[in-house]
Every structure is written in structure tokens, then in C-alpha cells.
Design an enzyme around this catalytic site. Sequence first.
Site, PDB file in Angstrom:
ATOM      1  N   CYS A 157       7.327   9.692   0.765  1.00 17.44           N
ATOM      2  CA  CYS A 157       7.223  10.846  -0.124  1.00 17.44           C
ATOM      3  C   CYS A 157       5.853  11.513   0.058  1.00 17.44           C
ATOM      4  CB  CYS A 157       7.443  10.414  -1.577  1.00 17.44           C
ATOM      5  SG  CYS A 157       6.015   9.629  -2.354  1.00 17.44           S
ATOM      6  N   GLU A 165       9.386  -0.513  -9.596  1.00 16.90           N
ATOM      7  CA  GLU A 165       9.785   0.475 -10.593  1.00 16.90           C
ATOM      8  C   GLU A 165       9.412   0.004 -11.997  1.00 16.90           C
ATOM      9  OE1 GLU A 165      13.936   1.325  -9.923  1.00 16.90           O
ATOM     10  OE2 GLU A 165      13.475   2.535  -8.162  1.00 16.90           O
ATOM     11  N   CYS A 168       5.571   3.363  -5.158  1.00 12.84           N
ATOM     12  CA  CYS A 168       6.304   3.311  -3.894  1.00 12.84           C
ATOM     13  C   CYS A 168       5.803   2.123  -3.063  1.00 12.84           C
ATOM     14  CB  CYS A 168       6.080   4.573  -3.084  1.00 12.84           C
ATOM     15  SG  CYS A 168       6.652   6.094  -3.845  1.00 12.84           S
ATOM     16  N   CYS A 189       2.735   9.487  -1.048  1.00 12.10           N
ATOM     17  CA  CYS A 189       2.377   8.395  -0.134  1.00 12.10           C
ATOM     18  C   CYS A 189       1.750   8.937   1.152  1.00 12.10           C
ATOM     19  CB  CYS A 189       3.593   7.541   0.177  1.00 12.10           C
ATOM     20  SG  CYS A 189       4.083   6.520  -1.230  1.00 12.10           S
ATOM     21  N   GLU A 197       5.009   2.008   0.025  1.00  8.45           N
ATOM     22  CA  GLU A 197       3.898   2.355   0.907  1.00  8.45           C
ATOM     23  C   GLU A 197       2.559   2.203   0.202  1.00  8.45           C
ATOM     24  OE1 GLU A 197       6.702   4.001   0.235  1.00  8.45           O
ATOM     25  OE2 GLU A 197       7.064   5.589   1.706  1.00  8.45           O
ATOM     26  N   ASN A 214       8.719  -1.386  -3.338  1.00  8.21           N
ATOM     27  CA  ASN A 214       8.647  -0.497  -4.489  1.00  8.21           C
ATOM     28  C   ASN A 214       8.715  -1.323  -5.772  1.00  8.21           C
ATOM     29  OD1 ASN A 214      11.371  -0.879  -3.687  1.00  8.21           O
ATOM     30  ND2 ASN A 214      12.057   0.985  -4.708  1.00  8.21           N
TER      31      ASN A 214
HETATM   32 ZN   LIG Z   1       6.012   7.391  -1.993  1.00 11.38          ZN
END
Ligand SMILES: [Zn+2]
Length: 136
Positions: free
Chosen positions: A89, A47, A56, A92, A58, A45
Site C-alpha cells: 500500500c 489487525e 501492514c 508502506c 511490511e 499483518n
Molecule cells: Zn501497507
Amino acid sequence: MNSSQRSRLLDAAERALRNAHAPYSVYRVGAAVLADGGKIFAGCNVENASYGLTLCAERVAVGAAVAAGNKNIRAIAIISDGPEVPWPCGACRQVLVEFAKDDTPVLVAIRGHLRAAEHTTLGALLPHAFRLETKS
Ligand SMILES: [Zn+2]
């Protein structure tokens, strides 16, 4: 996916987690995708101070695979520091649908507990996924 590939995939996701840039959530995630031909691409990830720009793990892994010319994903592994396993999520899940199939394995585990990885399929995580059928 054989047991060696499964092991390599989980290890790659765990290694990527160490590079996570998560100063805001302090929730580090690593992901790895297994592409056609056995190649593995990892992501973490990433940020941002502008929270909505956060990527993310993924999607970073999928991007790495696609950038290297691999558009068929055969499996994905996602690792977090816990305490819960990191199911992907919704965003993703939809991104994975673009490059994977309903029966593509999704493995999730907590760092340091890879043998206890839980697994399901992409189709189970996102039933009735949106797919754009184009006229040919
Ligand atoms: Zn995600």
C-alpha cells in the site's frame, strides 16, 4: 540479492503469513526484508478491532529490522493468500523509502507459488518519493 537470498526471503515472508492476525479482513499477508549482512526480518499483518490501528506486514517487518539495528534494507518480499499478488500500500511504500533505495527489489507472490513471484523496484512503486533533506 542472489538466488539463495531471494529464496530465503520469500520463504520467510511465507512463514510469517501463517502468523497473521487478520480476523476482520481475513486477508493474511507476510513480509520479509533483507538487511545489510544478509539478515532477514519478517512481519505479518496485525489487525485491530479499531481498524485504523491495523499494521501492514511490511511495516512490521521494517520495524523488526530497525529494532535489531538494521536500517539498510536491500530487498523485500511480500506474500498473500491471493488471488492477486500483494503490492504494498502507499503508506508502506513511503515507510520502505526511509530505509531502502529506489533500486531496491520488491518481490510479491501468492502463497504456494513463490517461483512465480513478480518483481519490481521501490522506485517504480513510488516515484518522486518524499525524502526530508536536512541541513548539516
Ligand atoms: Zn501497507
